[in-house]
Design a protein around this motif. Structure first.
Motif, PDB file in Angstrom:
ATOM      1  N   ARG A  15      -7.881   9.940   0.155  1.00 36.85           N
ATOM      2  CA  ARG A  15      -7.423   8.564   0.274  1.00 36.85           C
ATOM      3  C   ARG A  15      -8.387   7.601  -0.409  1.00 36.85           C
ATOM      4  NH1 ARG A  15      -6.155   7.030   5.840  1.00 36.85           N
ATOM      5  NH2 ARG A  15      -5.782   9.228   6.199  1.00 36.85           N
TER       6      ARG A  15
ATOM      7  N   THR B 161      -7.946   6.121  -4.454  1.00 36.00           N
ATOM      8  CA  THR B 161      -7.312   4.872  -4.885  1.00 36.00           C
ATOM      9  C   THR B 161      -8.332   3.757  -5.104  1.00 36.00           C
ATOM     10  OG1 THR B 161      -6.930   4.220  -2.576  1.00 36.00           O
ATOM     11  CG2 THR B 161      -5.162   5.408  -3.696  1.00 36.00           C
TER      12      THR B 161
ATOM     13  N   ALA C   8       0.903   3.931  -2.919  1.00 31.61           N
ATOM     14  CA  ALA C   8       0.568   5.329  -2.636  1.00 31.61           C
ATOM     15  C   ALA C   8       1.638   6.267  -3.185  1.00 31.61           C
ATOM     16  CB  ALA C   8       0.396   5.534  -1.132  1.00 31.61           C
TER      17      ALA C   8
ATOM     18  N   GLU D 280       0.828  -1.211   0.000  1.00 34.65           N
ATOM     19  CA  GLU D 280       0.000   0.000   0.000  1.00 34.65           C
ATOM     20  C   GLU D 280       0.860   1.257   0.000  1.00 34.65           C
ATOM     21  OE1 GLU D 280      -3.162   0.385  -0.418  1.00 34.65           O
ATOM     22  OE2 GLU D 280      -3.613  -1.758  -0.511  1.00 34.65           O
ATOM     23  N   GLU D 281       1.959   1.238   0.762  1.00 33.55           N
ATOM     24  CA  GLU D 281       2.828   2.414   0.818  1.00 33.55           C
ATOM     25  C   GLU D 281       3.521   2.648  -0.522  1.00 33.55           C
ATOM     26  OE1 GLU D 281       5.522   2.317   4.092  1.00 33.55           O
ATOM     27  OE2 GLU D 281       3.962   1.971   5.597  1.00 33.55           O
TER      28      GLU D 281
END
Length: 349
Positions: free
Chosen positions: A172, A175, A155, A151-152
């Motif tokens: 957020r 996504t 992102a 996820e990081e």
């Protein structure tokens, strides 16, 4: 969900993939698709566009789902081929219009997999593939840590390098793709909001919310005013959204839950047709209710019998393996493929 029982690990052995053969066949598939779209190729294929083909993509994806649910693996291989055809078709059309080629598709996929798996390919390779996130590649076998890194890294990919003063910060929820099926989108939206602390603390807290949303839907529907249809749809949406997020809290996928319900309805309705003394439309409501209850009992009995038969087969296979192991002289390990066959493939994202 009423699915056929999964095969036990002792009943199958892994089939190794031949990379060279797979590569040659993939190259052949690409060439076939190019030939179909080329001058003198297939008239139907040549006149298709992104807009005319897209409806088939969702259809093929659901046919893959159906084959998985039925554990029809020979058919699944065919359906996966049909789904792959969609990828080849889109890529060939894009190449015809000068946008990208199938090579670009594969290159982006490979780079993404390497970029988002620094714990497998190494941090240096991950950064070379475009990873800009500072993550700990030492996940120590934790799937949770893998997903957190994923996820990081994802992102970081979404961040605009040109974002300066006056640029509106993204949500957020951006996504979560709007192109997802509505049930999947609702679950993902709830999951993203949960990470910001905006969520029901416990699944039991959603039960009163279901009652509240049901009452609001009932109030709109009771008006009988055709002009209230948008309001009715909005309240129905609220009810469905709440139900989906109840499933999320319980660890149940709403799409799979509904597909399972649909399958059970099909089976029970078919049983009603088989048991009925006359066409269903000729029967009274009380008779239909009785047939429905009888169908549920009949199918429940069949499922219990099938589960018991599968359990008996598994017990026989386990006993046979134990016997084979014990028959090896001097307590040495059995041949590969006997005791080791229970090991499953590594979990993948």
């Amino acid at each position: 969900m009423d699915l056929p029982p999964e095969s036990t690990p002792t009943q199958v052995s892994a089939t190794p993939t031949d990379p060279l053969r797979a590569a040659a066949l993939f190259e052949q598939s690409v060439s076939i698709m190019a030939r179909l779209r080329a001058p003198g190729g297939c008239p139907w294929d040549r006149e298709q566009s992104f807009d005319t083909i897209r409806k088939y993509t969702l259809e093929e994806a659901y046919e893959v789902f159906d084959a998985i649910e039925r554990r029809d693996f020979p058919h699944l291989a065919e359906e996966l081929g049909d789904l792959l055809l969609q990828v080849l078709f889109y890529a060939e059309m894009a190449a015809n219009e000068g946008h990208f080629t199938i090579a670009d598709v594969l290159d982006r996929l490979n780079r993404k997999l390497i970029r988002r798996h620094p714990h497998v390919f190494g941090e240096e390779a991950s950064r070379a593939a475009g990873n800009q996130a500072d993550v700990d590649a030492d996940v120590e076998g934790s799937a949770t840590a893998v997903l957190r890194n994923w996820e990081e890294i994802k992102a970081a990919e979404k961040k605009s390098p040109a974002g300066g003063a006056g640029t509106q910060s993204p949500s957020r929820l951006d996504t979560v793709q709007r192109a997802l099926p509505a049930l999947a989108e609702a679950a993902k939206l709830g999951g993203k909001a949960q990470k910001a602390g905006f969520d029901w603390p416990h699944w039991r807290d959603l039960l009163p919310k279901l009652v509240e949303e049901t009452a609001e839907l009932e109030a709109e529907a009771a008006s009988g005013d055709p002009a209230r249809k948008p309001a009715i749809e909005a309240e129905l949406g609220d009810l469905l959204f709440t139900a989906v997020n109840l499933g999320r809290h319980l660890g149940a996928d709403a799409e799979m839950a509904l597909r399972g319900c649909n399958l059970r309805f099909r089976q029970r309705f078919r049983q009603m047709e088989l048991d009925a003394r006359a066409p269903l439309e000729d029967l009274a409501p009380e008779e239909l209710e009785a047939l429905w209850a009888q169908a549920k009992r009949t199918l429940a009995g069949k499922h219990i019998s099938e589960a018991k038969a599968q359990s008996d087969v598994s017990a026989i296979n386990v006993g046979a393996e134990a016997s084979t192991y014990l028959s090896v002289p001097d307590g040495s390990a059995p041949e590969a493929g006997v005791a080791d066959r229970g090991a499953g493939p590594e979990a993948q994202l």
